[in-house]
Scaffold this motif. Sequence first.
Motif, PDB file in Angstrom:
ATOM      1  N   UNK A  47       0.931  -1.167   0.020  1.00  0.00           N
ATOM      2  CA  UNK A  47       0.055   0.049   0.013  1.00  0.00           C
ATOM      3  C   UNK A  47       0.834   1.187   0.163  1.00  0.00           C
ATOM      4  N   UNK A  48       1.770   1.366   0.885  1.00  0.00           N
ATOM      5  CA  UNK A  48       2.661   2.802   0.804  1.00  0.00           C
ATOM      6  C   UNK A  48       3.437   2.890  -0.538  1.00  0.00           C
ATOM      7  N   UNK A  49       3.443   1.953  -1.377  1.00  0.00           N
ATOM      8  CA  UNK A  49       4.051   2.198  -2.746  1.00  0.00           C
ATOM      9  C   UNK A  49       3.305   3.187  -3.696  1.00  0.00           C
ATOM     10  N   UNK A  50       2.028   3.372  -3.191  1.00  0.00           N
ATOM     11  CA  UNK A  50       1.154   4.187  -3.909  1.00  0.00           C
ATOM     12  C   UNK A  50       1.354   5.914  -3.768  1.00  0.00           C
ATOM     13  N   UNK A  51       2.130   6.051  -2.560  1.00  0.00           N
ATOM     14  CA  UNK A  51       2.652   7.344  -2.080  1.00  0.00           C
ATOM     15  C   UNK A  51       3.029   8.384  -3.154  1.00  0.00           C
ATOM     16  N   UNK A  52       3.881   7.516  -4.076  1.00  0.00           N
ATOM     17  CA  UNK A  52       4.525   8.298  -5.077  1.00  0.00           C
ATOM     18  C   UNK A  52       3.812   9.000  -6.163  1.00  0.00           C
ATOM     19  N   UNK A  53       2.413   8.742  -6.270  1.00  0.00           N
ATOM     20  CA  UNK A  53       1.571   9.079  -7.308  1.00  0.00           C
ATOM     21  C   UNK A  53       0.954  10.484  -7.055  1.00  0.00           C
ATOM     22  N   UNK A  54       1.233  11.283  -6.223  1.00  0.00           N
ATOM     23  CA  UNK A  54       0.369  12.406  -5.910  1.00  0.00           C
ATOM     24  C   UNK A  54       1.223  13.452  -5.146  1.00  0.00           C
TER      25      UNK A  54
ATOM     26  N   UNK B 173       1.441  12.782   0.197  1.00  0.00           N
ATOM     27  CA  UNK B 173       1.301  11.081   0.066  1.00  0.00           C
ATOM     28  C   UNK B 173       0.031  10.660   0.666  1.00  0.00           C
ATOM     29  N   UNK B 174      -1.076  10.237   0.116  1.00  0.00           N
ATOM     30  CA  UNK B 174      -2.174   9.827   0.437  1.00  0.00           C
ATOM     31  C   UNK B 174      -2.249   8.534   1.504  1.00  0.00           C
ATOM     32  N   UNK B 175      -1.354   7.541   1.428  1.00  0.00           N
ATOM     33  CA  UNK B 175      -1.133   6.705   2.138  1.00  0.00           C
ATOM     34  C   UNK B 175      -0.492   7.002   3.461  1.00  0.00           C
ATOM     35  N   UNK B 176       0.560   7.678   3.402  1.00  0.00           N
ATOM     36  CA  UNK B 176       1.163   8.328   4.666  1.00  0.00           C
ATOM     37  C   UNK B 176       0.363   9.200   5.622  1.00  0.00           C
ATOM     38  N   UNK B 177      -0.603  10.069   5.025  1.00  0.00           N
ATOM     39  CA  UNK B 177      -1.501  10.784   5.691  1.00  0.00           C
ATOM     40  C   UNK B 177      -2.425   9.996   6.342  1.00  0.00           C
ATOM     41  N   UNK B 178      -2.963   8.776   5.493  1.00  0.00           N
ATOM     42  CA  UNK B 178      -4.093   8.223   6.021  1.00  0.00           C
ATOM     43  C   UNK B 178      -3.713   7.101   7.248  1.00  0.00           C
ATOM     44  N   UNK B 179      -2.376   6.712   7.219  1.00  0.00           N
ATOM     45  CA  UNK B 179      -1.996   5.753   8.244  1.00  0.00           C
ATOM     46  C   UNK B 179      -1.872   6.804   9.440  1.00  0.00           C
ATOM     47  N   UNK B 180      -1.315   7.938   9.417  1.00  0.00           N
ATOM     48  CA  UNK B 180      -1.125   9.000  10.355  1.00  0.00           C
ATOM     49  C   UNK B 180      -2.808   9.144  11.184  1.00  0.00           C
TER      50      UNK B 180
END
Length: 127
Positions: free
Chosen positions: A60-67, A70-77
């Motif tokens: 899932x975190x590998x998707x962070x590079x497309x915006x 980083x949506x995954x980093x923010x969502x995890x926090x």
Amino acid sequence: MSSKMVVKQPQPVMDHQDSNEWSSGICDCCQDVPECCFAFWCFPCFTCITAKKYGQCLCLPLLDGFGLIPPISMSMRVSMRQRYGIRGDMCNDCVYSFFCTSCSWCQMSREMKRRQIPIVLVNARYQ
């Protein structure tokens, strides 16, 4: 005369933290140097392993590079704050995820380690 056997089973003891703050600051990487080095040298691997430990999809975190943010980093926090009852807001999560991505992931990893509730058996005797 009959004898009565009493069996006493060990009971689990749970350690619980009630803090509503992060247990470490965003820049407290020196609290866990090996983890910080791992995040610095192989950040994609570190984020994937941390996400897996948190119970999310490994990649899932590998998707962070497309915006931009980083949506995954923010969502995890945000998810971690809600799960552990940590105060904060999405604005700070957004700022930390964008400007301090590796420090943010290290902080989340340290938090998971500290917030785990281990079950410890006390007075366990085997006869």
